[in-house]
Design a protein around this motif. Structure first.
Motif, PDB file in Angstrom:
ATOM      1  N   GLU A  39       0.876  -1.033  -0.041  1.00 55.88           N
ATOM      2  CA  GLU A  39       0.091  -0.131   0.027  1.00 55.88           C
ATOM      3  C   GLU A  39       0.909   1.379  -0.080  1.00 55.88           C
ATOM      4  OE1 GLU A  39      -3.209   2.037   3.126  1.00 55.88           O
ATOM      5  OE2 GLU A  39      -2.524   0.151   3.401  1.00 55.88           O
ATOM      6  N   THR A  40       0.485   2.468  -0.616  1.00 56.75           N
ATOM      7  CA  THR A  40       0.829   3.530  -0.625  1.00 56.75           C
ATOM      8  C   THR A  40       0.243   4.782   0.203  1.00 56.75           C
ATOM      9  OG1 THR A  40       2.198   3.072  -2.597  1.00 56.75           O
ATOM     10  CG2 THR A  40       2.126   5.383  -1.869  1.00 56.75           C
ATOM     11  N   VAL A  41       0.959   5.521   1.193  1.00 53.69           N
ATOM     12  CA  VAL A  41       0.180   6.428   1.890  1.00 53.69           C
ATOM     13  C   VAL A  41       1.022   7.919   1.693  1.00 53.69           C
ATOM     14  CG1 VAL A  41      -1.117   5.074   3.613  1.00 53.69           C
ATOM     15  CG2 VAL A  41       1.179   5.686   4.165  1.00 53.69           C
ATOM     16  N   PRO A  42       0.538   8.796   1.821  1.00 53.82           N
ATOM     17  CA  PRO A  42       1.130  10.153   1.838  1.00 53.82           C
ATOM     18  C   PRO A  42       2.174  10.391   3.106  1.00 53.82           C
ATOM     19  CG  PRO A  42      -1.092  10.561   2.152  1.00 53.82           C
ATOM     20  CD  PRO A  42      -0.992   9.193   2.098  1.00 53.82           C
ATOM     21  N   ASP A  43       2.928  11.465   2.843  1.00 53.59           N
ATOM     22  CA  ASP A  43       3.717  11.595   4.024  1.00 53.59           C
ATOM     23  C   ASP A  43       2.847  12.411   5.111  1.00 53.59           C
ATOM     24  OD1 ASP A  43       6.564  11.143   3.481  1.00 53.59           O
ATOM     25  OD2 ASP A  43       5.899  12.327   1.622  1.00 53.59           O
ATOM     26  N   ASP A  44       2.160  11.993   5.909  1.00 51.71           N
ATOM     27  CA  ASP A  44       1.352  12.522   6.837  1.00 51.71           C
ATOM     28  C   ASP A  44       1.241  11.626   8.087  1.00 51.71           C
ATOM     29  OD1 ASP A  44      -1.422  14.323   7.314  1.00 51.71           O
ATOM     30  OD2 ASP A  44      -1.900  12.171   7.810  1.00 51.71           O
ATOM     31  N   LYS A  49       0.234   6.430  10.703  1.00 56.62           N
ATOM     32  CA  LYS A  49      -0.222   5.739  11.905  1.00 56.62           C
ATOM     33  C   LYS A  49      -1.488   4.903  11.823  1.00 56.62           C
ATOM     34  CE  LYS A  49      -2.578   7.658  15.285  1.00 56.62           C
ATOM     35  NZ  LYS A  49      -3.063   8.265  16.310  1.00 56.62           N
ATOM     36  N   LEU A  50      -2.600   5.512  11.109  1.00 50.25           N
ATOM     37  CA  LEU A  50      -3.655   4.652  10.922  1.00 50.25           C
ATOM     38  C   LEU A  50      -3.490   3.504   9.888  1.00 50.25           C
ATOM     39  CD1 LEU A  50      -6.520   7.563  10.576  1.00 50.25           C
ATOM     40  CD2 LEU A  50      -5.907   6.207  12.678  1.00 50.25           C
ATOM     41  N   ALA A  51      -2.664   3.564   9.075  1.00 50.05           N
ATOM     42  CA  ALA A  51      -2.338   2.669   8.063  1.00 50.05           C
ATOM     43  C   ALA A  51      -1.448   1.425   9.072  1.00 50.05           C
ATOM     44  CB  ALA A  51      -1.543   2.901   6.977  1.00 50.05           C
ATOM     45  N   LEU A  52      -0.784   1.802   9.626  1.00 45.39           N
ATOM     46  CA  LEU A  52      -0.017   0.971  10.666  1.00 45.39           C
ATOM     47  C   LEU A  52      -0.826  -0.046  11.427  1.00 45.39           C
ATOM     48  CD1 LEU A  52       3.168   3.022  11.552  1.00 45.39           C
ATOM     49  CD2 LEU A  52       3.179   0.931   9.696  1.00 45.39           C
ATOM     50  N   ILE A  53      -1.827   0.804  12.090  1.00 42.12           N
ATOM     51  CA  ILE A  53      -2.603   0.202  13.140  1.00 42.12           C
ATOM     52  C   ILE A  53      -3.637  -0.691  12.396  1.00 42.12           C
ATOM     53  CG2 ILE A  53      -4.609   0.656  14.537  1.00 42.12           C
ATOM     54  CD1 ILE A  53      -3.012   3.124  15.611  1.00 42.12           C
ATOM     55  N   ARG A  54      -3.912  -0.170  11.300  1.00 41.07           N
ATOM     56  CA  ARG A  54      -4.703  -1.035  10.520  1.00 41.07           C
ATOM     57  C   ARG A  54      -4.327  -2.474   9.917  1.00 41.07           C
ATOM     58  NH1 ARG A  54      -5.174  -0.616   5.302  1.00 41.07           N
ATOM     59  NH2 ARG A  54      -4.561   1.538   5.282  1.00 41.07           N
ATOM     60  N   TRP A  55      -3.014  -2.502   9.554  1.00 43.75           N
ATOM     61  CA  TRP A  55      -2.562  -3.547   9.074  1.00 43.75           C
ATOM     62  C   TRP A  55      -2.247  -4.313  10.413  1.00 43.75           C
ATOM     63  CZ3 TRP A  55      -2.608  -5.929   4.658  1.00 43.75           C
ATOM     64  CH2 TRP A  55      -2.670  -4.964   3.642  1.00 43.75           C
ATOM     65  N   ALA A  56      -1.716  -3.777  11.449  1.00 42.88           N
ATOM     66  CA  ALA A  56      -1.441  -4.433  12.556  1.00 42.88           C
ATOM     67  C   ALA A  56      -2.500  -5.224  13.175  1.00 42.88           C
ATOM     68  CB  ALA A  56      -0.669  -3.650  13.691  1.00 42.88           C
ATOM     69  N   LEU A  83       6.305   5.598  16.050  1.00 47.27           N
ATOM     70  CA  LEU A  83       6.197   5.747  17.267  1.00 47.27           C
ATOM     71  C   LEU A  83       4.793   5.647  18.126  1.00 47.27           C
ATOM     72  CD1 LEU A  83       9.391   7.704  18.046  1.00 47.27           C
ATOM     73  CD2 LEU A  83       9.178   5.100  18.652  1.00 47.27           C
ATOM     74  N   ASP A  84       3.757   6.572  17.446  1.00 48.27           N
ATOM     75  CA  ASP A  84       2.512   6.703  17.851  1.00 48.27           C
ATOM     76  C   ASP A  84       1.892   5.287  17.691  1.00 48.27           C
ATOM     77  OD1 ASP A  84       3.123   9.475  17.903  1.00 48.27           O
ATOM     78  OD2 ASP A  84       2.033   9.883  16.154  1.00 48.27           O
TER      79      ASP A  84
END
Length: 154
Positions: A39-44, A49-56, A83-84
């Motif tokens: 997946e690709t996400v912007p520098d935001d 953080k939300l993408a990392l949490i969704r995958w985890a 870190l968030d």
């Protein structure tokens, strides 16, 4: 085992340019026997953080590998977003990637990547260039089986 690769780039997320780092990381994961999504996400910071949490939060995703956003520019916020998202740091991965990068170029010291654990998922920030990923992967890959076994223990 499943892995998710997250390319972090505003320009790539809006379709400008070609992502070479994410596909390289996917290729290396698949060669290591990992079923891999990308997946690709912007520098935001919040989007990352939300993408990392969704995958985890997906029970079968044991690893999340990011590429991009670990430099010194103001929009390089991948480490802060990571870190968030994590519950505990696992600094050996980031330290080893930095050391390996530094062995190839003095600029390797500039990477700010971090690594840590969210629930039962290991998150590792890789540099944003395919060459640096290729140099760093051999220090990470040999540990993945044991890391997954450890993460799955009660």
């Amino acid at each position: 085992m499943r892995a998710a690769v997250l390319t972090i780039s505003t320009s790539l997320s809006d379709g400008s340019g070609e992502d070479r780092s994410g596909p390289e990381l996917v290729r290396l994961c698949e060669e290591a026997g990992l079923e891999t999504s990308h997946e690709t996400v912007p520098d935001d910071r919040e989007a990352i953080k939300l993408a990392l949490i969704r995958w985890a939060n997906q029970d079968d995703v044991r690893f999340i590998f990011t590429t991009g956003g670990t430099g010194l520019t103001p929009d390089d916020v991948t480490p802060e977003a990571t870190l968030d998202a994590i519950h505990r740091e696992a600094p050996g991965y980031a330290e080893s990637i930095r050391a390996e990068s530094r062995a190839h170029t003095p600029l390797g010291i500039l990477t700010r990547g971090v690594s840590g654990i969210r629930d039962r998922t290991l998150i590792v920030n890789f540099p944003g260039s395919p060459r640096a990923i290729g140099q760093s992967w051999p220090v990470v890959e040999p540990t993945l089986k044991h890391a997954a076994e450890t993460l799955e223990r009660d």
